[in-house]
Scaffold this active site. Structure first.
Site, short mmCIF file in Angstrom:
data_model
loop_
_atom_site.label_atom_id
_atom_site.label_comp_id
_atom_site.label_asym_id
_atom_site.label_seq_id
_atom_site.Cartn_x
_atom_site.Cartn_y
_atom_site.Cartn_z
N ASN A 7 -13.62 61.85 40.42
CA ASN A 7 -13.04 60.63 39.89
C ASN A 7 -13.54 59.50 40.79
O ASN A 7 -13.05 59.29 41.90
CB ASN A 7 -11.51 60.70 39.90
N TYR A 109 -10.64 63.64 31.69
CA TYR A 109 -9.81 62.75 32.51
C TYR A 109 -8.46 62.64 31.82
O TYR A 109 -8.27 61.90 30.87
CB TYR A 109 -10.48 61.38 32.64
N ASP A 153 -10.58 65.36 36.44
CA ASP A 153 -9.31 64.90 37.00
C ASP A 153 -8.25 65.21 35.96
O ASP A 153 -8.08 64.46 35.01
CB ASP A 153 -9.39 63.40 37.31
N ASN A 155 -5.08 65.49 36.64
CA ASN A 155 -3.88 64.75 37.04
C ASN A 155 -2.62 65.60 37.10
O ASN A 155 -1.51 65.09 36.96
CB ASN A 155 -3.67 63.55 36.11
N HIS A 257 -9.82 59.94 45.19
CA HIS A 257 -10.20 61.34 44.95
C HIS A 257 -11.46 61.64 45.74
O HIS A 257 -12.26 60.74 46.01
CB HIS A 257 -10.50 61.58 43.47
#
Length: 266
Positions: A7, A109, A153, A155, A257
């Site tokens: 990221n 993402y 990513d 999350n 990141h």
């Protein structure tokens, strides 16, 4: 085949740092998230100069955006879904012309989800859960993944030692039980294998993200593992090594990141 994910938190702002990444990891394929760059302004020629002749990108102004930079030829998977019908540039899929045969690669993402872990009170959290649910249903409909890699990513830090304090983080977005279960369901839906935890046992701390809010991120070390590499079952035997480039968190104008890489013999 070395596949890295990062990221980058603005590809134009942190473009010079890619030289450091390439020097440290020497990836064959680099997947970026949060490029924050409309397609018409994407710095194609600059990134090709880092040794990636094959580039695909999907971006928008100010936020989101994904890109795949590769030394290996690939074909873009144009038929993949528009998640939650938002057109918000959070996924890019390609089929790589890899050693040993084609490999399907997905760069994701996942929405961060805002601050409140409450679907009703927080539309961003609802969007995150809906996104993961759609991805899970899509993978389940396709069946067990074959010669495939999924990175990005995501999350969500799913395991106890993917966060600095399991107890303190249970009601913090990214480690709540509902998110952890959702990510687990996604992983199971395609029989995906967690490539980072293949190398680092689950009882050991493993982070890829440290907040900008920390005055001294390294001293406090309150990290989370938000960045992931998953491989299909038929690629597990080809896993060679991994790298988490923690020094990147101290680079000038660093992303919060750090780059992650897995080497596979596909």
């Amino acid at each position: 085949m070395r596949v890295a994910t990062w990221n980058i938190n603005s590809v134009r702002l942190r473009r010079p740092l890619l030289a450091e990444l390439v020097k440290a990891l020497d990836p064959d394929v680099l997947c970026l998230q949060e490029t924050k760059c409309p397609d018409e302004f994407f710095p194609l020629e600059d990134l090709r100069a880092f040794g990636f002749p094959h580039i695909a990108h999907k971006g928008m102004k100010g936020y989101n955006g994904v890109a795949i930079l590769s030394r290996l030829p690939f074909e873009v998977r144009d038929e993949d879904p528009d998640w939650c019908s938002k057109g918000d540039c959070r996924h890019l899929g390609v089929t790589l012309d890899a050693p040993g045969g084609a490999v399907e690669l997905h760069d994701f993402y996942v929405p961060a989800g805002g601050d409140a872990p409450n679907r009703e009170a927080n539309p961003k959290f609802a969007h995150k859960l809906d996104f993961v649910a759609e991805a899970t249903a899509w993978c389940a409909a396709r069946g067990e993944a074959r010669r495939s890699v999924l990175v990005g990513d995501l999350n969500i830090a799913p395991l106890e030692h993917d966060v600095w304090s399991h107890k303190a983080m249970l009601d913090v977005v990214s480690h709540t039980p509902v998110e952890v279960e959702a990510l687990g369901a996604w992983q199971r839906s395609g029989a995906w294998h967690d490539a980072l935890r293949h190398f680092v046992p689950a009882d050991q701390k493993l982070y890829t993200w440290w907040s900008y809010r920390a005055r001294d991120w390294e001293a406090s070390d309150r990290g989370r593992r938000l960045d992931h590499v998953w491989v299909s079952q038929d690629l597990i035997g080809g896993l060679v090594r991994h790298a988490v480039l923690k020094p990147a968190r101290s680079w000038p104008q660093a992303s919060d990141h750090v780059p992650v890489m897995v080497e596979i013999a596909p």
